[in-house]
Design a protein around this motif. Structure first.
Motif, PDB file in Angstrom:
ATOM      1  N   GLN A 257     -11.480  -4.391  13.769  1.00  0.00           N
ATOM      2  CA  GLN A 257     -12.200  -4.720  12.530  1.00  0.00           C
ATOM      3  C   GLN A 257     -12.306  -3.503  11.621  1.00  0.00           C
ATOM      4  OE1 GLN A 257     -13.291  -7.965  12.034  1.00  0.00           O
ATOM      5  NE2 GLN A 257     -13.805  -7.397   9.930  1.00  0.00           N
ATOM      6  N   GLU A 258     -12.409  -2.315  12.232  1.00  0.00           N
ATOM      7  CA  GLU A 258     -12.545  -1.072  11.458  1.00  0.00           C
ATOM      8  C   GLU A 258     -11.208  -0.624  10.862  1.00  0.00           C
ATOM      9  OE1 GLU A 258     -15.562   0.956  11.059  1.00  0.00           O
ATOM     10  OE2 GLU A 258     -16.315  -1.027  11.554  1.00  0.00           O
ATOM     11  N   LEU A 259     -10.113  -1.216  11.347  1.00  0.00           N
ATOM     12  CA  LEU A 259      -8.788  -0.810  10.882  1.00  0.00           C
ATOM     13  C   LEU A 259      -8.275  -1.649   9.704  1.00  0.00           C
ATOM     14  CD1 LEU A 259      -7.027  -0.293  14.359  1.00  0.00           C
ATOM     15  CD2 LEU A 259      -7.918   1.480  12.830  1.00  0.00           C
ATOM     16  N   LEU A 260      -9.057  -2.623   9.275  1.00  0.00           N
ATOM     17  CA  LEU A 260      -8.591  -3.538   8.227  1.00  0.00           C
ATOM     18  C   LEU A 260      -8.423  -2.857   6.871  1.00  0.00           C
ATOM     19  CD1 LEU A 260     -10.546  -6.824   9.059  1.00  0.00           C
ATOM     20  CD2 LEU A 260      -8.171  -6.248   9.599  1.00  0.00           C
ATOM     21  N   TRP A 261      -9.005  -1.669   6.705  1.00  0.00           N
ATOM     22  CA  TRP A 261      -8.856  -0.915   5.452  1.00  0.00           C
ATOM     23  C   TRP A 261      -7.708   0.094   5.537  1.00  0.00           C
ATOM     24  CZ3 TRP A 261     -13.475  -2.421   7.526  1.00  0.00           C
ATOM     25  CH2 TRP A 261     -14.385  -3.090   6.694  1.00  0.00           C
ATOM     26  N   THR A 262      -7.103   0.208   6.720  1.00  0.00           N
ATOM     27  CA  THR A 262      -6.095   1.254   6.949  1.00  0.00           C
ATOM     28  C   THR A 262      -4.728   0.829   6.441  1.00  0.00           C
ATOM     29  OG1 THR A 262      -7.328   1.879   8.937  1.00  0.00           O
ATOM     30  CG2 THR A 262      -5.110   2.788   8.699  1.00  0.00           C
ATOM     31  N   ALA A 263      -4.037   1.751   5.769  1.00  0.00           N
ATOM     32  CA  ALA A 263      -2.704   1.467   5.226  1.00  0.00           C
ATOM     33  C   ALA A 263      -1.709   1.192   6.357  1.00  0.00           C
ATOM     34  CB  ALA A 263      -2.226   2.665   4.394  1.00  0.00           C
ATOM     35  N   PRO A 264      -0.738   0.283   6.127  1.00  0.00           N
ATOM     36  CA  PRO A 264       0.222  -0.085   7.175  1.00  0.00           C
ATOM     37  C   PRO A 264       0.950   1.111   7.786  1.00  0.00           C
ATOM     38  CG  PRO A 264       0.439  -1.561   5.305  1.00  0.00           C
ATOM     39  CD  PRO A 264      -0.518  -0.497   4.891  1.00  0.00           C
ATOM     40  N   GLU A 265       1.364   2.074   6.926  1.00  0.00           N
ATOM     41  CA  GLU A 265       2.117   3.224   7.461  1.00  0.00           C
ATOM     42  C   GLU A 265       1.258   4.097   8.372  1.00  0.00           C
ATOM     43  OE1 GLU A 265       0.366   4.629   3.529  1.00  0.00           O
ATOM     44  OE2 GLU A 265       1.321   2.795   4.283  1.00  0.00           O
ATOM     45  N   LEU A 266      -0.072   4.093   8.135  1.00  0.00           N
ATOM     46  CA  LEU A 266      -0.973   4.875   8.980  1.00  0.00           C
ATOM     47  C   LEU A 266      -1.348   4.120  10.252  1.00  0.00           C
ATOM     48  CD1 LEU A 266      -3.313   6.450   6.263  1.00  0.00           C
ATOM     49  CD2 LEU A 266      -1.400   7.520   7.465  1.00  0.00           C
ATOM     50  N   LEU A 267      -1.238   2.797  10.207  1.00  0.00           N
ATOM     51  CA  LEU A 267      -1.408   2.011  11.438  1.00  0.00           C
ATOM     52  C   LEU A 267      -0.232   2.259  12.384  1.00  0.00           C
ATOM     53  CD1 LEU A 267      -2.639  -1.425   9.984  1.00  0.00           C
ATOM     54  CD2 LEU A 267      -3.993   0.191  11.351  1.00  0.00           C
ATOM     55  N   ARG A 268       0.960   2.361  11.769  1.00  0.00           N
ATOM     56  CA  ARG A 268       2.167   2.594  12.584  1.00  0.00           C
ATOM     57  C   ARG A 268       2.232   4.027  13.097  1.00  0.00           C
ATOM     58  NH1 ARG A 268       4.353  -1.302   8.679  1.00  0.00           N
ATOM     59  NH2 ARG A 268       4.716   0.338   7.135  1.00  0.00           N
ATOM     60  N   ASN A 269       1.901   4.984  12.213  1.00  0.00           N
ATOM     61  CA  ASN A 269       1.955   6.400  12.577  1.00  0.00           C
ATOM     62  C   ASN A 269       0.673   7.086  12.106  1.00  0.00           C
ATOM     63  OD1 ASN A 269       4.847   6.516  13.517  1.00  0.00           O
ATOM     64  ND2 ASN A 269       5.171   5.837  11.407  1.00  0.00           N
ATOM     65  N   PRO A 270      -0.389   7.046  12.934  1.00  0.00           N
ATOM     66  CA  PRO A 270      -1.672   7.620  12.517  1.00  0.00           C
ATOM     67  C   PRO A 270      -1.571   9.108  12.189  1.00  0.00           C
ATOM     68  CG  PRO A 270      -1.940   6.265  14.485  1.00  0.00           C
ATOM     69  CD  PRO A 270      -0.469   6.406  14.262  1.00  0.00           C
ATOM     70  N   VAL A 271      -2.266   9.497  11.112  1.00  0.00           N
ATOM     71  CA  VAL A 271      -2.333  10.897  10.685  1.00  0.00           C
ATOM     72  C   VAL A 271      -3.801  11.283  10.609  1.00  0.00           C
ATOM     73  CG1 VAL A 271      -1.849  12.530   8.806  1.00  0.00           C
ATOM     74  CG2 VAL A 271      -0.214  10.697   9.316  1.00  0.00           C
ATOM     75  N   ARG A 272      -4.187  12.332  11.340  1.00  0.00           N
ATOM     76  CA  ARG A 272      -5.576  12.752  11.305  1.00  0.00           C
ATOM     77  C   ARG A 272      -5.971  13.146   9.883  1.00  0.00           C
ATOM     78  NH1 ARG A 272      -5.964  17.832  13.366  1.00  0.00           N
ATOM     79  NH2 ARG A 272      -5.116  17.050  15.329  1.00  0.00           N
ATOM     80  N   GLY A 273      -7.047  12.544   9.396  1.00  0.00           N
ATOM     81  CA  GLY A 273      -7.477  12.837   8.030  1.00  0.00           C
ATOM     82  C   GLY A 273      -6.839  11.934   6.998  1.00  0.00           C
ATOM     83  N   GLY A 274      -5.893  11.087   7.423  1.00  0.00           N
ATOM     84  CA  GLY A 274      -5.281  10.134   6.504  1.00  0.00           C
ATOM     85  C   GLY A 274      -4.387  10.782   5.467  1.00  0.00           C
ATOM     86  N   SER A 275      -4.227  10.106   4.344  1.00  0.00           N
ATOM     87  CA  SER A 275      -3.360  10.588   3.264  1.00  0.00           C
ATOM     88  C   SER A 275      -3.909  10.097   1.937  1.00  0.00           C
ATOM     89  CB  SER A 275      -1.933  10.061   3.450  1.00  0.00           C
ATOM     90  OG  SER A 275      -1.910   8.650   3.315  1.00  0.00           O
ATOM     91  N   PHE A 276      -3.467  10.718   0.834  1.00  0.00           N
ATOM     92  CA  PHE A 276      -3.914  10.285  -0.491  1.00  0.00           C
ATOM     93  C   PHE A 276      -3.518   8.821  -0.736  1.00  0.00           C
ATOM     94  CE2 PHE A 276      -3.748  14.866  -2.378  1.00  0.00           C
ATOM     95  CZ  PHE A 276      -4.896  15.177  -1.660  1.00  0.00           C
ATOM     96  N   SER A 277      -2.270   8.483  -0.432  1.00  0.00           N
ATOM     97  CA  SER A 277      -1.799   7.109  -0.672  1.00  0.00           C
ATOM     98  C   SER A 277      -2.485   6.124   0.276  1.00  0.00           C
ATOM     99  CB  SER A 277      -0.277   7.029  -0.517  1.00  0.00           C
ATOM    100  OG  SER A 277       0.126   7.511   0.746  1.00  0.00           O
TER     101      SER A 277
END
Length: 259
Positions: free
Chosen positions: A110-130
């Motif tokens: 449920q907490e991942l529903l805001w996460t971008a698809p590319e970050l779901l596939r390859n998580p990056v600590r701290g995320g990304s601007f896009s």
């Protein structure tokens, strides 16, 4: 982190670590989160008020990105609303803080529903601007429709996450065209583009969103006053209802029992 100063960022006052308990000390926002506000059925939110909340979010994220920091966990539950109905972003920089303290959070779908698809596939600590821009697009859906992310899909969160990871077909929320200005819906679609490079920056989003309400001179203060009047009216109705109930109960207790 404590040096970050912006009207739309919730200030970090400090960290707390004792007996295995880790906590952030932040400014208290009495109206709770944006998710709380949207979920309150008694709270009337017109488009001017919704757009004001979204603009606060845009300005806060624009400042964060200008300072070179991506949020990484942006969602409606960590956008807080203060007593003046100003939106303030919190939890920025949290992934780095958790990493420094070697703390890992369990991943709830449920907490991942805001996460971008590319970050779901390859998580990056701290995320990304896009990635933050994608998260913002899901919050737009929440604000426009006042529903949870992807609520109209009628699908469990883990299944939505899997569909996001593995298109085609693309899995995105569906929003009615009559719920917001067409330019806002178009911006939302741009922000959740599958290609991260094709998503606008928050600087671009700020310019576009500012133009959406240009020419519509409705005053946000008027909008807030109308909403506060409605809130006050609801409270009066509730008090009157409770008073009537108490009167009925008092009459019952005072009524002499028949022998």
């Amino acid at each position: 982190m404590r040096d970050m100063r912006h009207e739309n960022l919730n200030l970090y006052l400090g960290l707390f670590l004792d007996s295995g308990i880790f906590a952030l000390v932040v400014e208290h926002c009495p109206r709770g989160s944006l998710a709380d506000l949207l979920g309150d059925g008694d709270m009337r939110l017109d488009w001017m008020f919704k757009s004001s909340l979204l603009m606060d979010l845009i300005k806060g994220m624009k400042y964060l990105h200008l300072r070179g920091l991506s949020h990484g966990r942006l969602k409606s539950t960590n956008c807080l609303v203060d007593g003046r109905f100003v939106l303030k972003i919190t939890d920025y920089g949290l992934p780095m803080i958790l990493h420094a303290q070697t703390i890992s959070l369990p991943e709830d779908p449920q907490e991942l529903l805001w996460t971008a698809p590319e970050l779901l596939r390859n998580p990056v600590r701290g995320g990304s601007f896009s990635g933050d821009v994608f998260s913002f697009s899901i919050i737009i859906q929440e604000v426009i429709s006042r529903t949870l992310p992807y609520a109209m899909m009628d699908m469990p969160a883990h299944e939505i996450v899997e569909r996001l990871k593995q298109p085609p077909p693309l899995c995105r929320p569906v929003v009615s065209v009559d719920e917001a200005p067409a330019e806002c819906l178009s911006l939302m679609n741009e922000c959740w583009n599958e290609d991260p490079d094709k998503r606008p920056s928050f600087d671009d989003i700020f310019k576009q969103f500012r133009g959406i309400n240009r020419g519509k001179r409705a005053n946000i203060i008027d909008s807030m006053l109308r909403m506060l009047e409605q809130y006050s009216s609801n409270l009066e109705d509730l008090i009157r209802e409770r008073t009537d109930e108490l009167e009925v109960e008092r009459n019952k207790t005072e009524k002499p029992s028949s022998t």
